[in-house]
Every structure is written in structure tokens, then in C-alpha cells.
Write a protein that holds these residues in place. Structure first.
Motif, PDB file in Angstrom:
ATOM      1  N   GLU A 366     -31.659  29.658 -19.903  1.00 14.20           N
ATOM      2  CA  GLU A 366     -31.486  28.409 -19.146  1.00 14.20           C
ATOM      3  C   GLU A 366     -30.343  27.583 -19.719  1.00 14.20           C
ATOM      4  O   GLU A 366     -29.543  27.009 -18.967  1.00 14.20           O
ATOM      5  CB  GLU A 366     -32.791  27.610 -19.168  1.00 14.20           C
ATOM      6  N   GLN A 369     -27.184  29.139 -18.661  1.00 15.68           N
ATOM      7  CA  GLN A 369     -26.927  28.882 -17.250  1.00 15.68           C
ATOM      8  C   GLN A 369     -26.379  27.469 -17.053  1.00 15.68           C
ATOM      9  O   GLN A 369     -25.452  27.252 -16.256  1.00 15.68           O
ATOM     10  CB  GLN A 369     -28.216  29.075 -16.449  1.00 15.68           C
ATOM     11  N   LYS A 372     -22.865  27.418 -18.130  1.00 15.99           N
ATOM     12  CA  LYS A 372     -22.046  28.066 -17.106  1.00 15.99           C
ATOM     13  C   LYS A 372     -21.783  27.116 -15.945  1.00 15.99           C
ATOM     14  O   LYS A 372     -20.643  27.006 -15.449  1.00 15.99           O
ATOM     15  CB  LYS A 372     -22.745  29.327 -16.608  1.00 15.99           C
TER      16      LYS A 372
END
Length: 455
Positions: A366, A369, A372
Motif C-alpha cells: 500500500e 502504491q 507510485k
């Protein structure tokens, strides 16, 4: 599994101290079947991998020491206690200069390798303040305070570290096997949760059927008993069981003729028993369990026969074991399928640990992510700013054109030159009919007027 070869006879004592536990690595070859394939004199024999993180360094040091005649002679007359106590290490002061130079080089290479590993590990957690000298203290197989020369203390530390690490080898393997079995059961139960009731019942029935099929095998002889050795004598050696002789049996299976049965040679004796229980072609037979069974058999025989606990069986120890009552009338041997490998509480604790690891991995995923997405947002923002700047430049160029000023180029230069001005090196070009410069002494004739009317 990787096949293991025999250890050199000339370094059996040192190897027995440093590398003895490595011979416990599972093998898939019955050495009794290849006793006719004699070792070619002078041929290099590869030692099995110890699994130690300094395995290559350990082997290179041993190989170099074996090239010194004095040290090799001392090694052949030394016993296990002299090696472990560090007495043999003091002989290092008497080896040749060439050998010491080579050992110095090996140590410097090992220190450089460890520093590289430390740096890679620390860089992975983005820690730039690395104290290599402090971190080298965690490696106990060399003297980190002197990174340049190989001294007797280095040999003593290498022997003690390898002995300690290899003594824990079997324990570590048992722990890993237990985790393997618990993971198998965990995955099986998790899979069952994904099935409906009918499919779950079919899967449970199949599981119980495979367990029953696996347990349906011939009787397994007690490892090291007379019945077990006579079976090897008859089926592997091709000899008359009525003529079984322990002394002859020992010499037949001392494959490298060093006067000992090492752990590898002992494990080869259990191949026939293991084949009764495990077949790689059968779905219900797990070859990982077979190697655990082999390890258990070897450990049992060593505990019963190896009197001085040097992890080598001498002829005297072997013959003495054949005189015991347990050799003639052993207890029955329980295979793995007859034992409880773990409890429900142990499985729950294992599953809790797995769940915790999965949560940590999920959190890391997570976070990655989010990183990102943030990077993508920043990228999109930069792209929008770029497009906005390009639009502003375009509008400015259009405005300059409307005002009669040439737009600027990428470097700020003018794309168009004002009338009458030329770049250096550019010759002025005149279209046909335009005024041309006249040579000196000539007068330009007036141009004819187009608005005059001629009669």
C-alpha cells in the motif's frame, strides 16, 4: 538433490572438524552400487557445499593449507581435540612464505566481499552512515581487527566458527522441515475454505485416501540393526545373507578407504529402507519427507554407535555396536507418517506469524502504491506546467508577429532579420530587375515611368 562426492583422505581430520555436518546433506545415490568405480589417483574431488555463507572462503583456506607439506603432516597426526583447542592453528607460523602470502590474499578478498555485502544491505535501507569496521564484528570466522594478514588467530576463529555453525546444521534442518509441513497443512486448509461443501468433502476424502496409501508400505527395519544391514548386504552388495560379516560389511561401505564411516556413507545405507516408503512417481509420497527420514535415521545411528561423538564411526565402534542387544533385537522404527509432526497450537502460532507477515507485506504494498500515485501526480503536474509554458510561448510569438517583430527562436535568436540586415557570411540576394550596385564611373539610368503615355 545434489550428489555429493567423497572427501580427500589426507584432510579427513580437519574436514571432520570443519565440514562434518555438511555430509548430512541429503543424497540420492546408493554408494554401495558404485563401489567398483574406484577413485582415480590425482583426480580432484569436489567437496559438498556446507551451506555456510563463508563456504568458499573455508574451502580455499583448506586447499591452500593442504599444499604445505609441514602443515599436512601435522594435520595427519592431529586429533579432533587438538584441532578444536587451537593447537593446530599455531602450526601456521611454520608454513612456507608462499602459503602465508596466498592466505593473506584470501583474507583480504573475504573482508572485501563482506564489506560489499554490508554496504549492499545498508544501501537497501537507505542508510548512508556505514561503519564497516563495527559491522564486521558480526562475522566470527575471521579477525576483523587485522583485515590484511592471515594469522593463527584467523585459522582458530575459522575452525571454531565452522564447528559451531555445522553442529547446528541438523537442528536447523529439522526446524525448516517442520515449517514446511505446517505450511503444507495451512495451504491445504486455506484451499478448502474456497470450496463449496460438496467439493470440500471430495477433497477431504482424497486427502485421507492418499495418507492411507502412503502408509501402506513394507516394514521398515530399524536403522543400524542386523536385519537392516543384512538387507543391504544381500540386495545391494549381492552377497549371501547367511555369510554376513560386520567387519567385511564395514570395509565394503568405507568407500574412500579412510578407516571411517562418515555421515554420507551411513546415509547411503538407508536407501533401501527409504525406497520401501517413498517413490518419486507416487503423488502421495513427498521427497522432502524422504530426506527428513534419511536425516533421522543417520542421527539415530550416530547417537547409538559414535562413542566419542566426533561424527565419524570407526571400525572398533562399529563392531562394538554389533555386540549390543539392540543390534539383534531392535525396537520397531516409526516412520514420519506414524508421528505427529506438530500440534494444533503450533500450527495456530505459525499461521498467526504468517498472517502478521502478510499484513506487513500488504502495508508495504500500500505504501508503494501511494508512492507510485504521488509520483504519477507530480509527473502529471509537471506535464501540465510544461504544456502551459509552451502555450504562453506560442501566444507571445503570435503577438510579436502581429506587431511586426519576428518571433524568437529556441535560444532567443531572431527567426527573421529586419530589412537591409543580414547575418555575417550571408551574401545579399537580389531578384531579377532589382537595383544592382554599379561600377565606379557609371551613372544609373532613370527607370522608365509606367504612368507616362507615349504617342
Amino acid at each position: 538433490m545434489k550428489k555429493l562426492s567423497l572427501l580427500p583422505q589426507q584432510c579427513i581430520l580437519l574436514i571432520s572438524c570443519l565440514l562434518v555436518a555438511l555430509e548430512a546433506v541429503p543424497i540420492d545415490i546408493d554408494k554401495t552400487k558404485v563401489k567398483g568405480e574406484g577413485h582415480v589417483e590425482g583426480e580432484k574431488i569436489e567437496n559438498p557445499d556446507t551451506g555456510l555463507y563463508y563456504d568458499e572462503y573455508l574451502r580455499q583456506v583448506i586447499d591452500v593449507l593442504e599444499t604445505d607439506k609441514h602443515f599436512r603432516e601435522k594435520l595427519q597426526t592431529a586429533d579432533i581435540e587438538e584441532i578444536k583447542s587451537g593447537k593446530l592453528s599455531r602450526e601456521l607460523d611454520l608454513v612456507s612464505h608462499h602459503v602465508r602470502t596466498r592466505l593473506d590474499e584470501l583474507k583480504r578478498q573475504e573482508v572485501a566481499r563482506l564489506r560489499m555485502l554490508i554496504k549492499a544491505k545498508m544501501d537497501s535501507v537507505q542508510d548512508t552512515g556505514i561503519d564497516h569496521q563495527a559491522l564486521l564484528k558480526q562475522f566470527e570466522h575471521l579477525n576483523h581487527q587485522n583485515p590484511d594478514t592471515f594469522e593463527p588467530k584467523d585459522l582458530d576463529m575459522l575452525i571454531k566458527a565452522a564447528t559451531s555453525d555445522l553442529e547446528n546444521y541438523d537442528k536447523t534442518r529439522h526446524e525448516e522441515f517442520k515449517k514446511y509441513e505446517m505450511m503444507k497443512e495451512h495451504e491445504r486448509r486455506e484451499y478448502l475454505k474456497t470450496l463449496d461443501e460438496e467439493k470440500r468433502q471430495r477433497e477431504e476424502s482424497k486427502f485421507e485416501e492418499m495418507k492411507k496409501k502412503h502408509g501402506d508400505h513394507p516394514k521398515v527395519h530399524h536403522p543400524g540393526s542386523k536385519d537392516q544391514l543384512k538387507e543391504v548386504w544381500e540386495e545391494a552388495d549381492g552377497l549371501d545373507p547367511n555369510e554376513f560379516d560386520p567387519k567385511t560389511f564395514f570395509k565394503l561401505h568405507d568407500v574412500n578407504n579412510d578407516g571411517f564411516l562418515d555421515e554420507q556413507e551411513l546415509e547411503a545405507l538407508f536407501t533401501k529402507e527409504l525406497e520401501k516408503v517413498y517413490d518419486p512417481k507416487n503423488e502421495e509420497d513427498d521427497m522432502v519427507e524422504m530426506e527428513e527420514e534419511r536425516l533421522r535415521m543417520r542421527e539415530h545411528v550416530m547417537n547409538e554407535v559414535d562413542i566419542n561423538k566426533d561424527r565419524l564411526v570407526t571400525l572398533e565402534e562399529f563392531l562394538r555396536a554389533t555386540e549390543k542387544k539392540e543390534f539383534l533385537e531392535p525396537d520397531s522404527w516409526e516412520t514420519l507418517d506414524q508421528q505427529q509432526l506438530f500440534t494444533e497450537d503450533e500450527l495456530k502460532e505459525f499461521e498467526s506469524h504468517i498472517s502478521q507477515q502478510e499484513d506487513e507485506l500488504r502495508k508495504k504494498a500500500e505504501d508503494l502504491q501511494k508512492q507510485k500515485e504521488e509520483l504519477q501526480r507530480q509527473h502529471d503536474q509537471l506535464q501540465a506546467q510544461k504544456q502551459e509554458l509552451q502555450q504562453v510561448v506560442k501566444q507571445m510569438e503570435q503577438k510579436k508577429l502581429q506587431q511586426g517583430n519576428p518571433p524568437a527562436g529556441p535560444a532567443g535568436e531572431l527567426k527573421f532579420q529586419p530589412p537591409g540586415e543580414h547575418k555575417v557570411g550571408d551574401a545579399p540576394k537580389h531578384p531579377a530587375g532589382d537595383d544592382q550596385p554599379l561600377p565606379p564611373g557609371h551613372v544609373q539610368e532613370p527607370a522608365a515611368r509606367t504612368d507616362q503615355v507615349h504617342p
